[in-house]
Motif scaffolding. Structure first.
Motif, short mmCIF file in Angstrom:
data_model
loop_
_atom_site.label_atom_id
_atom_site.label_comp_id
_atom_site.label_asym_id
_atom_site.label_seq_id
_atom_site.Cartn_x
_atom_site.Cartn_y
_atom_site.Cartn_z
N CYS A 212 37.23 -11.40 49.88
CA CYS A 212 37.77 -10.07 49.89
C CYS A 212 38.40 -9.45 48.62
O CYS A 212 38.60 -10.15 47.57
N ASN B 51 34.74 -6.10 49.31
CA ASN B 51 34.33 -7.35 48.97
C ASN B 51 34.06 -7.70 47.41
O ASN B 51 33.66 -6.74 46.80
N ILE C 183 31.21 -14.87 47.55
CA ILE C 183 31.89 -13.72 48.27
C ILE C 183 33.03 -14.07 48.69
O ILE C 183 33.60 -14.84 49.27
N LYS D 95 33.32 -2.73 52.20
CA LYS D 95 32.96 -3.14 53.20
C LYS D 95 32.24 -2.37 54.08
O LYS D 95 31.26 -2.82 54.93
#
Length: 205
Positions: free
Chosen positions: A179, A193, A177, A157
């Motif tokens: 995490c 990500n 997208i 990130k």
């Protein structure tokens, strides 16, 4: 006279037996149900549409390879720090409405959680996608767009590939997208990500 085996020999034979048993289990045990890429089919009676399409908001998304089916899509914008907003619950999939609409030139960006407050997220298994898998997006005008996954990346990130995700393209593309990476229990955030890159292959109505 009865011959007794040394403790070392007994241990070696037991270890060998364990290895053989483990090998057998690995060879005959359950295997992944996936033997190739997962695609979507144009419904009978549908009419092919030429890409790119005129703009129309997404109303649903299907990702057969990871069992995702959503018949509603939330609109996402920016946070105050200009980061992408995220859905308010685990299951919802959101679309970045300030970017490209699905089927138009440019990247249509979708986001969902990997998990949220102990509940599995809509994109929990996004990293399991592989090149060649297909994603189907339904649109408000009654058309649908089938995308083919090109690649799956995991990015920090702190070094998010903004230009690759949001930058202009000469054709209709998609970005998914969520995490990934290590979870920081202190900040309640993931370090990375997971990003899926793909291109529109065909459309129909």
């Amino acid at each position: 006279m009865t011959r007794t085996r040394s403790p070392l020999l007994v241990w070696a034979l037991a270890a060998l037996a364990a290895v053989i048993a483990l090998t057998v289990l690995m060879n005959v045990g359950p295997r992944s149900a996936r033997t190739g890429t997962s695609t979507v089919s144009m419904p009978a009676g549908a009419t092919s549409e030429s890409l790119p399409l005129a703009a129309s908001a997404p109303t649903g998304i299907e990702i057969p390879a990871i069992g995702v089916t959503r018949d509603s899509i939330m609109k996402l914008g920016y946070n105050e720090d200009l980061s992408l907003q995220v859905p308010p619950d685990a299951a919802t999939v959101g679309w970045f409405s300030r970017g490209s609409a699905p089927g138009t030139n440019g990247p249509a960006v979708f986001a969902s959680h990997v998990n949220y407050r102990g509940v599995e997220g809509g994109f929990a298994h996004l990293s399991a996608l592989t090149a060649g898998d297909e994603v189907l997006v339904h649109r408000a005008d009654g058309s649908s767009v089938a995308y083919v996954v090109d690649r799956v990346e995991q990015a920090s990130k702190r070094a998010f590939p903004t230009a690759q995700v949001y930058g202009p393209t000469g054709d209709a593309q998609i970005r998914l997208i969520t995490c990934g990476g290590d979870f920081d229990s202190a900040t309640r955030n993931y370090a990375d990500n997971v990003i899926v890159f793909g291109h529109a292959e065909r459309a129909w109505r």
